[in-house]
Design a protein around this motif. Structure first.
Motif, PDB file in Angstrom:
ATOM      1  N   PHE A   1       0.866  -1.181   0.000  1.00 41.02           N
ATOM      2  CA  PHE A   1       0.000   0.000   0.000  1.00 41.02           C
ATOM      3  C   PHE A   1       0.906   1.235   0.000  1.00 41.02           C
ATOM      4  CE2 PHE A   1      -3.340   2.711   2.069  1.00 41.02           C
ATOM      5  CZ  PHE A   1      -4.361   2.440   1.176  1.00 41.02           C
ATOM      6  N   CYS A   2       0.430   2.339  -0.562  1.00 37.03           N
ATOM      7  CA  CYS A   2       1.257   3.554  -0.599  1.00 37.03           C
ATOM      8  C   CYS A   2       1.590   3.993   0.823  1.00 37.03           C
ATOM      9  CB  CYS A   2       0.535   4.665  -1.349  1.00 37.03           C
ATOM     10  SG  CYS A   2       0.499   4.416  -3.136  1.00 37.03           S
ATOM     11  N   SER A   3       2.872   4.011   1.147  1.00 35.74           N
ATOM     12  CA  SER A   3       3.321   4.196   2.530  1.00 35.74           C
ATOM     13  C   SER A   3       3.129   5.609   3.057  1.00 35.74           C
ATOM     14  CB  SER A   3       4.801   3.800   2.648  1.00 35.74           C
ATOM     15  OG  SER A   3       5.601   4.600   1.786  1.00 35.74           O
ATOM     16  N   ASP A   4       2.905   6.586   2.162  1.00 37.38           N
ATOM     17  CA  ASP A   4       2.760   7.975   2.618  1.00 37.38           C
ATOM     18  C   ASP A   4       1.305   8.357   2.884  1.00 37.38           C
ATOM     19  OD1 ASP A   4       2.115   7.834  -0.081  1.00 37.38           O
ATOM     20  OD2 ASP A   4       2.716   9.900  -0.468  1.00 37.38           O
ATOM     21  N   ILE A   5       0.395   7.398   2.766  1.00 33.03           N
ATOM     22  CA  ILE A   5      -1.019   7.669   3.022  1.00 33.03           C
ATOM     23  C   ILE A   5      -1.331   7.369   4.490  1.00 33.03           C
ATOM     24  CG2 ILE A   5      -3.393   6.959   2.459  1.00 33.03           C
ATOM     25  CD1 ILE A   5      -2.452   6.266  -0.323  1.00 33.03           C
TER      26      ILE A   5
ATOM     27  N   GLY B   1      -4.792  -9.059 -15.073  1.00 37.03           N
ATOM     28  CA  GLY B   1      -5.974  -8.318 -14.626  1.00 37.03           C
ATOM     29  C   GLY B   1      -5.995  -6.917 -15.196  1.00 37.03           C
ATOM     30  N   GLY B   2      -5.865  -5.898 -14.319  1.00 34.47           N
ATOM     31  CA  GLY B   2      -5.845  -4.516 -14.774  1.00 34.47           C
ATOM     32  C   GLY B   2      -7.215  -3.858 -14.822  1.00 34.47           C
ATOM     33  N   ASP B   3      -8.243  -4.511 -14.299  1.00 36.19           N
ATOM     34  CA  ASP B   3      -9.611  -3.987 -14.418  1.00 36.19           C
ATOM     35  C   ASP B   3     -10.054  -3.262 -13.154  1.00 36.19           C
ATOM     36  OD1 ASP B   3      -9.517  -6.575 -13.175  1.00 36.19           O
ATOM     37  OD2 ASP B   3     -11.695  -6.617 -13.231  1.00 36.19           O
ATOM     38  N   GLU B   4     -11.020  -2.379 -13.333  1.00 36.64           N
ATOM     39  CA  GLU B   4     -11.759  -1.741 -12.240  1.00 36.64           C
ATOM     40  C   GLU B   4     -10.854  -1.245 -11.118  1.00 36.64           C
ATOM     41  OE1 GLU B   4     -16.039  -4.015 -12.543  1.00 36.64           O
ATOM     42  OE2 GLU B   4     -14.476  -5.027 -11.403  1.00 36.64           O
ATOM     43  N   CYS B   5      -9.800  -0.558 -11.481  1.00 34.92           N
ATOM     44  CA  CYS B   5      -8.844  -0.062 -10.486  1.00 34.92           C
ATOM     45  C   CYS B   5      -9.301   1.289  -9.935  1.00 34.92           C
ATOM     46  CB  CYS B   5      -7.457   0.063 -11.113  1.00 34.92           C
ATOM     47  SG  CYS B   5      -6.229   0.764  -9.995  1.00 34.92           S
ATOM     48  N   SER B   6      -9.579   1.327  -8.638  1.00 34.72           N
ATOM     49  CA  SER B   6      -9.923   2.591  -7.978  1.00 34.72           C
ATOM     50  C   SER B   6      -8.668   3.441  -7.834  1.00 34.72           C
ATOM     51  CB  SER B   6     -10.531   2.318  -6.603  1.00 34.72           C
ATOM     52  OG  SER B   6     -10.642   3.513  -5.865  1.00 34.72           O
ATOM     53  N   LYS B   7      -8.788   4.719  -8.154  1.00 28.44           N
ATOM     54  CA  LYS B   7      -7.643   5.647  -8.039  1.00 28.44           C
ATOM     55  C   LYS B   7      -7.726   6.486  -6.765  1.00 28.44           C
ATOM     56  CE  LYS B   7      -6.808   4.433 -12.418  1.00 28.44           C
ATOM     57  NZ  LYS B   7      -8.076   3.812 -12.831  1.00 28.44           N
ATOM     58  N   LYS B   8      -8.707   6.200  -5.910  1.00 26.38           N
ATOM     59  CA  LYS B   8      -8.968   7.043  -4.740  1.00 26.38           C
ATOM     60  C   LYS B   8      -7.737   7.167  -3.841  1.00 26.38           C
ATOM     61  CE  LYS B   8     -13.028   6.798  -2.895  1.00 26.38           C
ATOM     62  NZ  LYS B   8     -14.233   6.367  -2.114  1.00 26.38           N
ATOM     63  N   ASP B   9      -7.088   6.043  -3.542  1.00 22.09           N
ATOM     64  CA  ASP B   9      -5.917   6.102  -2.661  1.00 22.09           C
ATOM     65  C   ASP B   9      -4.717   6.727  -3.369  1.00 22.09           C
ATOM     66  OD1 ASP B   9      -7.048   5.025  -0.302  1.00 22.09           O
ATOM     67  OD2 ASP B   9      -6.930   3.016  -1.157  1.00 22.09           O
ATOM     68  N   TRP B  10      -4.569   6.468  -4.642  1.00 25.40           N
ATOM     69  CA  TRP B  10      -3.466   7.067  -5.386  1.00 25.40           C
ATOM     70  C   TRP B  10      -3.541   8.593  -5.353  1.00 25.40           C
ATOM     71  CZ3 TRP B  10      -3.256   3.822 -10.580  1.00 25.40           C
ATOM     72  CH2 TRP B  10      -2.970   2.488 -10.268  1.00 25.40           C
ATOM     73  N   LYS B  11      -4.752   9.111  -5.368  1.00 25.30           N
ATOM     74  CA  LYS B  11      -4.941  10.568  -5.372  1.00 25.30           C
ATOM     75  C   LYS B  11      -4.554  11.201  -4.035  1.00 25.30           C
ATOM     76  CE  LYS B  11      -8.546  10.456  -8.916  1.00 25.30           C
ATOM     77  NZ  LYS B  11      -9.982  10.655  -9.247  1.00 25.30           N
ATOM     78  N   LYS B  12      -4.444  10.392  -2.982  1.00 24.84           N
ATOM     79  CA  LYS B  12      -4.019  10.889  -1.672  1.00 24.84           C
ATOM     80  C   LYS B  12      -2.512  10.828  -1.494  1.00 24.84           C
ATOM     81  CE  LYS B  12      -8.209   8.984   0.522  1.00 24.84           C
ATOM     82  NZ  LYS B  12      -8.677   7.974   1.518  1.00 24.84           N
ATOM     83  N   SER B  13      -1.831  10.192  -2.427  1.00 30.42           N
ATOM     84  CA  SER B  13      -0.413   9.896  -2.252  1.00 30.42           C
ATOM     85  C   SER B  13       0.486  10.940  -2.916  1.00 30.42           C
ATOM     86  CB  SER B  13      -0.107   8.515  -2.835  1.00 30.42           C
ATOM     87  OG  SER B  13       1.276   8.287  -2.923  1.00 30.42           O
ATOM     88  N   ALA B  14       1.358  11.543  -2.124  1.00 33.72           N
ATOM     89  CA  ALA B  14       2.350  12.480  -2.671  1.00 33.72           C
ATOM     90  C   ALA B  14       3.364  11.726  -3.523  1.00 33.72           C
ATOM     91  CB  ALA B  14       3.051  13.220  -1.531  1.00 33.72           C
ATOM     92  N   MET B  15       3.619  10.469  -3.179  1.00 32.15           N
ATOM     93  CA  MET B  15       4.539   9.646  -3.979  1.00 32.15           C
ATOM     94  C   MET B  15       3.999   9.489  -5.401  1.00 32.15           C
ATOM     95  SD  MET B  15       5.269   6.656  -1.162  1.00 32.15           S
ATOM     96  CE  MET B  15       5.917   5.520  -2.375  1.00 32.15           C
ATOM     97  N   CYS B  16       2.705   9.230  -5.513  1.00 25.06           N
ATOM     98  CA  CYS B  16       2.095   9.078  -6.838  1.00 25.06           C
ATOM     99  C   CYS B  16       2.137  10.393  -7.612  1.00 25.06           C
ATOM    100  CB  CYS B  16       0.653   8.589  -6.698  1.00 25.06           C
ATOM    101  SG  CYS B  16       0.515   6.853  -6.174  1.00 25.06           S
ATOM    102  N   ALA B  17       1.854  11.486  -6.924  1.00 27.78           N
ATOM    103  CA  ALA B  17       1.889  12.801  -7.581  1.00 27.78           C
ATOM    104  C   ALA B  17       3.284  13.102  -8.105  1.00 27.78           C
ATOM    105  CB  ALA B  17       1.422  13.876  -6.611  1.00 27.78           C
ATOM    106  N   ALA B  18       4.307  12.797  -7.308  1.00 32.23           N
ATOM    107  CA  ALA B  18       5.687  13.049  -7.723  1.00 32.23           C
ATOM    108  C   ALA B  18       6.073  12.189  -8.928  1.00 32.23           C
ATOM    109  CB  ALA B  18       6.632  12.783  -6.555  1.00 32.23           C
ATOM    110  N   LEU B  19       5.630  10.916  -8.892  1.00 28.14           N
ATOM    111  CA  LEU B  19       5.927  10.014 -10.017  1.00 28.14           C
ATOM    112  C   LEU B  19       5.277  10.523 -11.298  1.00 28.14           C
ATOM    113  CD1 LEU B  19       7.142   7.229 -10.903  1.00 28.14           C
ATOM    114  CD2 LEU B  19       4.877   6.273 -10.479  1.00 28.14           C
ATOM    115  N   MET B  20       4.061  11.018 -11.192  1.00 31.25           N
ATOM    116  CA  MET B  20       3.361  11.548 -12.360  1.00 31.25           C
ATOM    117  C   MET B  20       4.082  12.763 -12.933  1.00 31.25           C
ATOM    118  SD  MET B  20      -0.565  11.098 -10.996  1.00 31.25           S
ATOM    119  CE  MET B  20      -1.330  11.912 -12.398  1.00 31.25           C
TER     120      MET B  20
END
Length: 616
Positions: free
Chosen positions: A278-282, A332-351
């Motif tokens: 899980f994203c560790s910064d959340i 797989g790759g289906d029905e992936c919720s982005k809700k937690d990713w949107k809370k993550s500064a790590m994800c924002a930085a990677l983007m």
């Protein structure tokens, strides 16, 4: 291109004076019945090429013993007698494709011609369908010539063992049955929010924790999450050795096992086992790190911005690739919720670092990295059609399930992707197959047998070149509402037989009326003999009514998907017979009357369950 003359002989009088019916499923390319019979007995010898005998011989002997009660002798090499034999004969005939065959039954011999094992196997399945279901003192097989080739190379069925675990023996039973209808791909959905079902030696907690959940018996979508302290007793998993047994069993039945490990979403069991994915910064206050017990599974995504995620999944994929010899690996790759990713500064930085403009492209970044890991194992990656979003994943194969707002069945082949069709509108057989109030618990959505059968998997708008990228067709049975083997089989059969014909047969030889007659006269009994809990919802009467308040009348409509039968009904609470009222058109009745309706054949036999509903 040479034109293929298609002979479909529905009924022909044999020398026995009985009507010979075309009850084959899936329907062959060409069927021509002739006068005469072959007398099958324990003196009949069987010949087959040495190259296929090691696995094919015991299979043939086992099935013929089951079908006839007789023991046979199998020899390899050239035929040494002039009559009373069955020969599996290799051919170089260019009209016979890789899995195709020619079956010739005459008074003196039976010949199955094919290029090799897969064609022999498929030809033998057709031969088995000629054998009478009931054992008799004399086994007479009608003379017939059958020429047959498959429409698609991918003829699949998905079995979800994550939501509810099923034993090795049960899985093998389904592979054995489905292969007899020329299904050649068995897609195992091994992981999801509700359970991780495959042993990964590098990561033992995946099965120590991820394979087990707390017990619940209330509605799937309304279950309360598990607590850390309560016992986790529901579940199970397959060891790698057991999976190798299943794979070897399937191989002798011309079936390829496709494993699916579903990421980055649908991963609650994975994240529960290893929370560091899980994203560790959340802020994880309130996050439940237990395996999901039902349909609701928040916080079920792995972190795409953590290198540990990719190192971990590479270890998983390496072991999966080592166990499963298939060229394909489904991620797989289906029905992936982005809700937690949107809370993550790590994800924002990677983007920002990679110029990803939205979270769809972030998922695409994740999928592309997993694709490279899969390719490193010399496998072809399959993904659900959501992997087309963002920047796509060139080089992958797409499994197209969504319809309506999305059109992956057109988009994927147009963009150059090999595509497998498994439309949720036509092929998701987890939906109930009759009136919802009469069927076992399931989604409040109906997928009748006739809709599965009449489905055309190749969109008309595709060009010839684009259509050639359609690898085949697949029926998918998701396991949310099938906790028992009995219920699972009820959902599988007979709709997988309809899907088998969609996948195998030339559309020109398909006939819904012939198919339903084949079920009634042959295949329901054949499946019963195999100990299968087969649904007969095909013969259910669908009621619809409205209340005319002005005249205080109920206006009633009755319908069935089966053709060639009659509906009889009563309004006095008694069970209908052919002495009851025959339905010919909508009618008016007194509100609150108890309607009972059933479908009858010409002999007066009730074919399905009686529909019962109060008109209020």
């Amino acid at each position: 291109m040479n034109k293929i003359v298609i002979f479909i002989t529905i009924m022909l009088l044999s020398v026995t004076g009985k009507a010979q019916e075309n009850t084959f499923i899936p329907q062959p390319e060409s069927v021509l019945f002739k006068n005469g019979v072959f007398n099958l007995s324990n003196t009949t010898k069987i010949y087959m090429p040495k190259q296929v005998a090691s696995s094919f011989k015991p299979y043939v002997l086992e099935k013929l013993k089951f079908e006839t009660g007789l023991d046979f002798v199998v020899e390899t090499g050239k035929v040494k007698i002039k009559s009373n034999y069955i020969e599996f004969q290799k051919t170089k005939d260019k009209s016979v494709k890789e899995e195709g065959y020619i079956l010739e039954v005459s008074d003196s011999k039976i010949i199955v011609k094919a290029k090799g094992f897969s064609g022999f196997f498929n030809g033998f399945q057709t031969l088995r369908q000629i054998v009478p279901i009931e054992k008799t003192s004399e086994i007479k097989l009608p003379n017939v010539t059958i020429i047959d080739n498959p429409r698609f190379g991918w003829r699949g069925v998905l079995m979800d063992v994550s939501r509810h675990f099923h034993s090795k023996e049960f899985v093998m039973k389904q592979i054995d049955l489905l292969s007899s209808y020329k299904i050649n791909v068995f897609h195992l959905h091994l992981t999801d929010d509700q359970g991780w079902r495959v042993e990964i030696k590098k990561y033992p907690k995946l099965t120590e924790k991820g394979a087990w959940r707390a017990e619940r018996d209330d509605h799937w979508w309304g279950r309360k999450p598990a607590t850390a302290k309560e016992p986790k007793t529901v579940g199970g998993f397959y060891t790698q050795d057991v999976l190798k047994e299943i794979i070897a069993f399937a191989k002798t039945r011309n079936v390829e096992i496709i494993p699916e490990i579903d990421v980055p979403g649908h991963s609650k069991a994975l994240v529960a086992s290893y929370p560091e994915l899980f994203c560790s910064d959340i802020d994880t206050t309130g996050v439940n790190f237990e395996v999901a017990v039902g349909g609701k599974a928040p916080n079920n995504t792995v972190c795409p911005a953590s290198e540990f995620t990719y190192e971990f999944l590479e270890g998983v994929i390496e072991e999966i690739a080592d166990v499963f010899p298939s060229k394909y690996l489904h991620i797989g790759g289906d029905e992936c919720s982005k809700k937690d990713w949107k809370k993550s500064a790590m994800c924002a930085a990677l983007m920002e670092e990679n110029g990803l403009k939205d979270y769809e492209e972030l998922q695409s970044y994740f999928i592309q990295r997993i694709h490279k890991i899969v390719e490193k194992q010399n496998k072809t990656m399959i993904g659900w059609d959501e992997v087309l979003s963002g920047n796509g994943v060139p080089g992958a194969t797409i499994m197209a399930w969504r319809r309506g707002k999305y059109n992956p069945e057109v988009q994927a082949p147009r963009e150059g992707y090999p595509t497998i069709m498994t439309s949720y509108l036509h092929s998701y057989i987890s939906r109930v197959q009759g009136p919802t109030f009469m069927e076992p618990e399931g989604p409040n959505s109906v997928l009748p047998l006739s809709v599965v059968y009449n489905h055309e998997p190749v969109p008309a708008e595709l060009t010839k070149e684009e259509a050639a990228r359609v690898l085949g067709n697949q029926a998918s049975l998701w396991g949310e509402f099938t906790p028992t083997g009995e219920h699972f089989e009820y959902m599988l059969y007979p709709r997988t037989l309809a899907s088998a014909e969609v996948s195998w047969s030339n559309p020109k030889v398909k006939s819904w009326e012939r198919f339903q007659k084949a079920l009634e006269f042959k295949h329901f009994n054949r499946l019963k003999k195999e100990g299968v809990n087969v649904a007969r919802s095909l013969f259910t009467v669908y009621p619809a009514f409205g209340i005319d308040q002005l005249h205080n009348k109920a206006i009633v409509y009755l319908e069935t998907e089966a053709v060639g039968y009659d509906i009889y009904y009563t309004l006095d609470g008694s069970d209908p017979t052919m002495e009851a009222t025959k339905y010919t058109e909508n009618f008016k009745a007194v509100p609150k009357s108890l309607l009972k309706a059933g479908l009858f054949n010409k002999k007066g036999e009730l074919l399905g369950e009686i529909t019962e509903i109060r008109l209020k």
